[in-house]
Write an enzyme that holds these catalytic residues in place. Structure first.
Site, short mmCIF file in Angstrom:
data_model
loop_
_atom_site.label_atom_id
_atom_site.label_comp_id
_atom_site.label_asym_id
_atom_site.label_seq_id
_atom_site.Cartn_x
_atom_site.Cartn_y
_atom_site.Cartn_z
N ARG A 39 0.82 -1.22 0.00
CA ARG A 39 0.00 0.00 0.00
C ARG A 39 0.85 1.27 0.00
O ARG A 39 0.44 2.29 0.55
CB ARG A 39 -0.96 0.03 1.21
CG ARG A 39 -2.03 -1.03 1.20
CD ARG A 39 -3.25 -0.59 0.40
NE ARG A 39 -4.14 -1.71 0.16
CZ ARG A 39 -5.22 -1.97 0.90
NH1 ARG A 39 -5.55 -1.18 1.87
NH2 ARG A 39 -5.98 -3.01 0.63
N ARG A 43 -3.40 6.48 1.10
CA ARG A 43 -3.97 7.70 1.68
C ARG A 43 -3.07 8.43 2.65
O ARG A 43 -3.34 9.57 3.01
CB ARG A 43 -5.30 7.35 2.38
CG ARG A 43 -6.41 7.08 1.40
CD ARG A 43 -7.55 6.31 2.05
NE ARG A 43 -7.10 4.96 2.37
CZ ARG A 43 -7.87 4.03 2.92
NH1 ARG A 43 -9.12 4.31 3.24
NH2 ARG A 43 -7.39 2.83 3.16
N ARG A 52 -6.50 11.11 -6.06
CA ARG A 52 -7.75 10.36 -5.85
C ARG A 52 -8.95 11.31 -5.93
O ARG A 52 -9.98 10.96 -6.50
CB ARG A 52 -7.71 9.68 -4.48
CG ARG A 52 -8.86 8.73 -4.22
CD ARG A 52 -8.66 8.14 -2.83
NE ARG A 52 -9.68 7.20 -2.45
CZ ARG A 52 -10.91 7.53 -2.08
NH1 ARG A 52 -11.28 8.80 -2.07
NH2 ARG A 52 -11.76 6.59 -1.71
N ASP A 89 -6.81 -3.18 -7.51
CA ASP A 89 -7.31 -3.84 -6.31
C ASP A 89 -7.62 -5.29 -6.62
O ASP A 89 -7.95 -5.64 -7.76
CB ASP A 89 -8.58 -3.14 -5.80
CG ASP A 89 -8.86 -3.54 -4.36
OD1 ASP A 89 -8.28 -2.92 -3.44
OD2 ASP A 89 -9.63 -4.50 -4.15
N TYR A 166 -14.60 -12.43 -0.14
CA TYR A 166 -15.33 -11.18 -0.42
C TYR A 166 -16.54 -11.44 -1.32
O TYR A 166 -17.60 -10.84 -1.14
CB TYR A 166 -14.40 -10.14 -1.06
CG TYR A 166 -13.38 -9.58 -0.08
CD1 TYR A 166 -13.71 -8.50 0.74
CD2 TYR A 166 -12.12 -10.15 0.06
CE1 TYR A 166 -12.79 -7.98 1.66
CE2 TYR A 166 -11.20 -9.64 0.97
CZ TYR A 166 -11.54 -8.57 1.77
OH TYR A 166 -10.64 -8.07 2.68
C1 LIG Z 1 -7.91 -7.57 0.97
C2 LIG Z 1 -7.36 -6.67 -0.12
C3 LIG Z 1 -8.06 -5.67 -0.85
N1 LIG Z 1 -7.16 -5.10 -1.73
C4 LIG Z 1 -5.94 -5.68 -1.59
C5 LIG Z 1 -6.04 -6.70 -0.61
C6 LIG Z 1 -4.93 -7.65 -0.23
C7 LIG Z 1 -3.92 -7.03 0.64
C8 LIG Z 1 -4.39 -6.66 2.02
O1 LIG Z 1 -4.68 -7.57 2.82
O2 LIG Z 1 -4.46 -5.45 2.30
C9 LIG Z 1 -4.71 -5.41 -2.34
C10 LIG Z 1 -4.44 -4.04 -2.79
N2 LIG Z 1 -5.21 -2.92 -2.67
C11 LIG Z 1 -4.57 -1.85 -3.23
C12 LIG Z 1 -3.36 -2.31 -3.80
C13 LIG Z 1 -2.46 -1.42 -4.64
C14 LIG Z 1 -1.04 -1.59 -4.56
C15 LIG Z 1 -0.36 -1.22 -3.24
O3 LIG Z 1 0.04 -0.04 -3.10
O4 LIG Z 1 -0.16 -2.11 -2.40
C16 LIG Z 1 -3.25 -3.68 -3.49
C17 LIG Z 1 -2.12 -4.65 -3.81
C18 LIG Z 1 -5.03 -0.47 -3.28
C19 LIG Z 1 -6.10 -0.05 -2.35
N3 LIG Z 1 -7.28 -0.72 -2.05
C20 LIG Z 1 -8.03 0.06 -1.23
C21 LIG Z 1 -7.35 1.26 -0.97
C22 LIG Z 1 -7.89 2.43 -0.17
C23 LIG Z 1 -8.93 3.06 -1.01
C24 LIG Z 1 -9.03 4.56 -0.96
O5 LIG Z 1 -8.17 5.28 -1.50
O6 LIG Z 1 -10.05 5.00 -0.42
C25 LIG Z 1 -6.14 1.22 -1.67
C26 LIG Z 1 -5.08 2.28 -1.77
C27 LIG Z 1 -9.40 -0.31 -0.74
C28 LIG Z 1 -9.62 -1.69 -0.29
N4 LIG Z 1 -9.40 -2.81 -1.03
C29 LIG Z 1 -9.68 -3.93 -0.28
C30 LIG Z 1 -10.15 -3.50 0.97
C31 LIG Z 1 -10.55 -4.42 2.10
C32 LIG Z 1 -10.16 -2.11 0.95
C33 LIG Z 1 -10.70 -1.19 2.01
C34 LIG Z 1 -9.77 -1.09 3.17
C35 LIG Z 1 -8.95 0.14 3.04
O7 LIG Z 1 -9.57 1.18 2.80
O8 LIG Z 1 -7.72 0.07 3.22
C36 LIG Z 1 -9.50 -5.32 -0.74
#
Ligand SMILES: Cc1c2[nH]c(c1CCC(=O)O)Cc1[nH]c(c(CCC(=O)O)c1C)Cc1[nH]c(c(CCC(=O)O)c1C)Cc1[nH]c(c(C)c1CCC(=O)O)C2
Length: 358
Positions: A39, A43, A52, A89, A166
């Site tokens: 990540r 944010r 964003r 994602d 999910y």
């Molecule tokens: C379970 C999972 C998801 N997504 C992901 C996983 C597996 C890794 C982990 O366990 O964290 C993987 C993921 N999600 C994102 C990336 C991009 C690459 C990186 O920088 O790592 C990667 C590799 C961007 C993201 N994916 C998400 C964000 C935040 C969204 C935003 O900008 O509002 C980002 C940067 C949203 C997301 N996406 C997901 C969730 C549960 C959420 C909400 C939780 C949160 O807000 O952190 C599903």
């Protein structure tokens, strides 16, 4: 040997020499471990929040190649990480298979649920995903042209079990209860979902590699809730199938697997799945992981992401501790899980400074 092949060989060698992530994945022990962060585009960075806002919402950001490439590049410019991870994602794949997907601000993802044979029958096939995912491949293409030559580009997908949790629950869950329930009550449908995700993930990752991804990573965030034979059948086996097919299609492609919170399940994960690198979460100590997992190959991890919030001497000490513990084997420095929105960007700089300058 034709001149063309000779040139290709030396180009490949030159690429390897510059890219420390590829060297570690190839089993090399480097004096300073290469580093990137899960990540890292996120944010906690003001420039991410600005892009964003320009995109409007998270999914529009994922599906707008210029903006997705821009946020991928931001942490590379700011910190000089050794790897960039495609901004996308893990839930885009179920969306491409026909599930509805949306994100509720402050809460997380929501999907239409897949919990019966008739829901499953409505999903698309593995070859029907690319129209939806084309912008993701375009993002990879932009990145492979724009990244600095020493930066490795990582593509990724969710592992089938985690994505299935999910799809079945329609949201994130603490104990993955709905997915475990479907596995117990309608195993045939559950296995069909895992199979469809396994074969679709191979197609999805293949397009990422064709577009320029140099490494792929499988995120199995909920692997820890699979126990005993379930772990073998639904965490190990899908990863093994995906990795075997990716390596058959793209010989030499390095693969990172992240069976998060697998505990004892980390032991032998390299051998069982064919992964070149196993990413370790911070619920196990780096000494334990060095003794039990790094003996099988490269490991990635595992600083507690809380240090990115708290910083200070504790961050320096913990960073040195991780570097020291993994010093005698191939290692890519990373956090044990993603950096959180409340992290301080200064602490990331301090972590990198500590890794690189001791
Ligand atoms: C379970 C999972 C998801 N997504 C992901 C996983 C597996 C890794 C982990 O366990 O964290 C993987 C993921 N999600 C994102 C990336 C991009 C690459 C990186 O920088 O790592 C990667 C590799 C961007 C993201 N994916 C998400 C964000 C935040 C969204 C935003 O900008 O509002 C980002 C940067 C949203 C997301 N996406 C997901 C969730 C549960 C959420 C909400 C939780 C949160 O807000 O952190 C599903």
């Amino acid at each position: 040997m034709t001149p063309q092949v000779a040139m290709k060989g030396s180009k490949e060698e030159a690429r390897m020499a510059e890219k420390t992530i590829l060297r570690a994945l190839n089993g090399e022990i480097l004096p300073t471990p290469p580093v990137w962060m899960m990540r890292q585009a996120g944010r906690y960075l003001p420039e991410y929040r600005a892009t964003r806002a320009k995109a409007g919402d998270f999914l529009s950001l994922c599906y707008t190649p210029e903006l997705a490439a821009e946020v991928t590049l931001q942490p590379i410019r700011r910190y000089g990480f050794d790897a960039a991870i495609l901004f996308a994602d893990i839930l885009l794949l179920p969306q491409a298979l026909g599930a509805d997907l949306w994100f509720v601000t402050g809460e997380g993802p929501r999907l239409s649920t897949t919990t019966s044979a008739s829901d499953f029958a409505k999903l698309k096939g593995r070859d029907d995903i690319h129209d939806t995912l084309a912008p993701v491949y375009e993002t990879v293409g932009i990145l492979s042209r724009e990244l600095p030559r020493e930066t490795t580009l990582i593509g990724f997908a969710g592992a089938p079990w985690t994505v299935a949790t999910y799809m079945i629950a329609g949201r994130g869950t603490k104990d993955q209860g709905p997915a475990h329930a479907l596995k117990a009550e309608d195993r045939e449908t559950f296995v069909k979902i895992i199979d469809l995700l396994t074969v679709s993930t191979i197609e999805y990752l293949s397009k990422q590699v064709e577009a320029g991804a140099e490494v792929v990573k499988l995120f199995d965030s909920w692997a820890g809730s699979l126990k005993g034979p379930d772990f073998e059948e639904f965490a190990v086996e899908p990863a093994r199938r995906i990795i075997a097919e990716m390596k058959a299609r793209f010989p030499g492609l390095p693969v990172i697997a992240f069976p998060r919170e697998a505990g004892e399940g980390y032991i032998g994960f390299h051998e069982k799945t064919g992964a070149d690198c196993v990413a370790i979460d911070n619920s196990v100590s780096p000494e334990w992981a060095a003794r039990n997992v790094q003996i099988s190959g490269c490991v990635q991890g595992n600083l507690d992401p809380k240090h990115m919030i708290t910083g200070g001497q504790a961050l320096i000490d913990a960073t040195r501790h991780v570097v020291e513990a993994f010093r005698n084997g191939p290692h890519i420095f990373n956090l044990g899980h993603g950096i959180t929105p409340d992290a301080d960007p200064e602490n990331v700089a301090l972590m990198i400074e500590t890794i690189r300058n001791g």
